[in-house]
Design a protein around this motif. Structure first.
Motif, short mmCIF file in Angstrom:
data_model
loop_
_atom_site.label_atom_id
_atom_site.label_comp_id
_atom_site.label_asym_id
_atom_site.label_seq_id
_atom_site.Cartn_x
_atom_site.Cartn_y
_atom_site.Cartn_z
N ASP A 170 0.16 -1.22 -0.41
CA ASP A 170 0.26 -0.04 -0.27
C ASP A 170 0.81 1.34 -0.38
O ASP A 170 0.46 1.73 -0.80
CB ASP A 170 -1.17 0.20 1.10
CG ASP A 170 -0.10 -0.10 2.36
OD1 ASP A 170 0.57 -1.15 2.54
OD2 ASP A 170 -0.74 0.54 3.46
N ASN A 171 1.56 1.23 0.83
CA ASN A 171 2.52 2.43 1.00
C ASN A 171 3.89 2.94 -0.15
O ASN A 171 4.00 3.77 -0.60
CB ASN A 171 3.87 2.83 1.89
CG ASN A 171 2.88 3.08 3.02
OD1 ASN A 171 2.15 3.30 3.48
ND2 ASN A 171 3.91 1.77 4.45
N HIS A 172 3.62 2.13 -1.10
CA HIS A 172 4.86 1.92 -2.59
C HIS A 172 3.27 2.29 -3.05
O HIS A 172 4.33 3.10 -4.23
CB HIS A 172 5.19 0.40 -3.27
CG HIS A 172 6.26 -0.25 -2.14
ND1 HIS A 172 5.75 -1.30 -1.01
CD2 HIS A 172 7.57 0.05 -1.82
CE1 HIS A 172 6.85 -1.21 -0.84
NE2 HIS A 172 7.92 -0.58 -0.75
N LYS A 193 0.77 4.41 -2.77
CA LYS A 193 0.50 5.32 -2.77
C LYS A 193 1.74 6.26 -2.81
O LYS A 193 2.17 7.51 -3.99
CB LYS A 193 0.41 5.73 -0.65
CG LYS A 193 -0.72 5.15 -0.52
CD LYS A 193 -0.52 4.89 0.47
CE LYS A 193 -1.91 4.74 1.64
NZ LYS A 193 -1.95 4.55 2.77
N GLY A 194 2.94 6.38 -2.60
CA GLY A 194 4.42 7.12 -2.95
C GLY A 194 4.34 6.63 -4.47
O GLY A 194 4.58 8.30 -5.86
#
Length: 288
Positions: free
Chosen positions: A169-171, A173-174
């Protein structure tokens, strides 16, 4: 990575772990037991489970004192009941007691992981779904803990951040979305490396499919959503593997597998288990 009973890195770690525990010497043994005293230590199970870490315990005692004689009576992967003798170690009482705690700590933890894994594997009996671990391991012990998962009948997910692309998920978003993340990864990695994408809903599943992911993880989805996701993935891209993850327990793992997923990853194999109760008792003591 296959543990073969002797690993140079493991030996280095054991030396460090012994320094932590022994320090300048086992003062209690030194002041209570005469030099030259010899014993036989009987290592036995105090509860039922799956044995793991026998070669590790052997290596601990070899490093403490090469003259100790270690004899194993079971192999890693064997089922144990209360009272089963796993091994004997014979020789200097000082040396046996110096290595006892480290050897037992490692065997207890690894046997606990193997036992926990076997419980999950048993729940999947008759199904083709593969049970794998995660990176939720004890720092410095990943190789051993993942070995214990294999002993218990499970398989290993990636060993670290270096051996596969796993877009979470954070990848996403980034990178600005699944498609952008997969596109950038595909342009830079070798053809031998796979790309896995973590998805939380059917919309993300469709995006991961369109982006060309090799593996699609269904994270914390309901059984109905997982079943629908598998149906869509297999209809459009039968070669894409489907992994389920998130809040997997002994009571839910079979139902998750029946949704049609290829893989189920379970973090609690290595972070939420009970160490198996294993003890060492001195027997047949004799003066040297």
């Amino acid at each position: 990575m296959i543990f073969n009973g002797y690993n140079e890195g493991l030996a280095d770690s054991i030396h460090e772990w012994l320094k932590e525990d022994v320090g300048s010497g086992d003062v209690t043994t030194q002041v209570t037991i005469p030099a030259g005293h010899e014993s036989k230590g009987i290592i036995h199970a105090k509860e039922s489970g799956i044995a793991a870490g026998i070669p590790v315990a052997r290596l601990v005692f070899e490093i403490v004192d090469p003259t100790l004689v270690f004899k194993a009576y079971v192999q890693d992967g064997d089922s144990l009941v209360k009272g089963t003798v796993l091994a004997e170690v014979e020789g200097s009482t000082h040396s046996i007691l110096t290595g006892e705690r480290l050897a037992l700590n490692l065997m207890q933890r690894l046997s606990g992981i193997a036992t926990r894994t076997r419980q999950f594997v048993n729940e999947l009996d008759g199904l083709s779904t593969r049970l794998v671990d995660t990176r939720k391991t004890t720092p410095g012990h990943r190789m051993l803990e993942k070995y214990a998962v294999r002993v218990g009948g499970g398989a290993n997910h990636r060993f670290g951040l270096y051996d596969a692309v796993m877009i979470k998920d954070n990848h996403i978003k980034g990178a600005g979305g699944i498609s952008a993340a997969v596109q950038r990864a595909r342009a830079q990695i070798p053809h031998t490396m796979t790309i896995e994408v973590e998805t939380e809903n059917l919309e993300q599943v469709e995006e991961a499919l369109s982006a060309g992911a090799d593996i699609i993880m269904l994270d914390n989805m309901t059984p109905a959503s997982m079943e629908e996701a598998v149906k869509r993935i297999k209809a459009k891209a039968p070669h894409v593997r489907v992994e389920a993850s998130g809040n997997v327990s002994l009571t839910t793992v079979r139902g998750i597998a029946q949704s049609g997923v290829d893989i189920i990853s379970v973090g609690r194999l290595t972070y939420s288990f009970n160490s198996l109760d294993i003890s060492l008792d001195l027997n047949g003591k004799k003066e040297g």
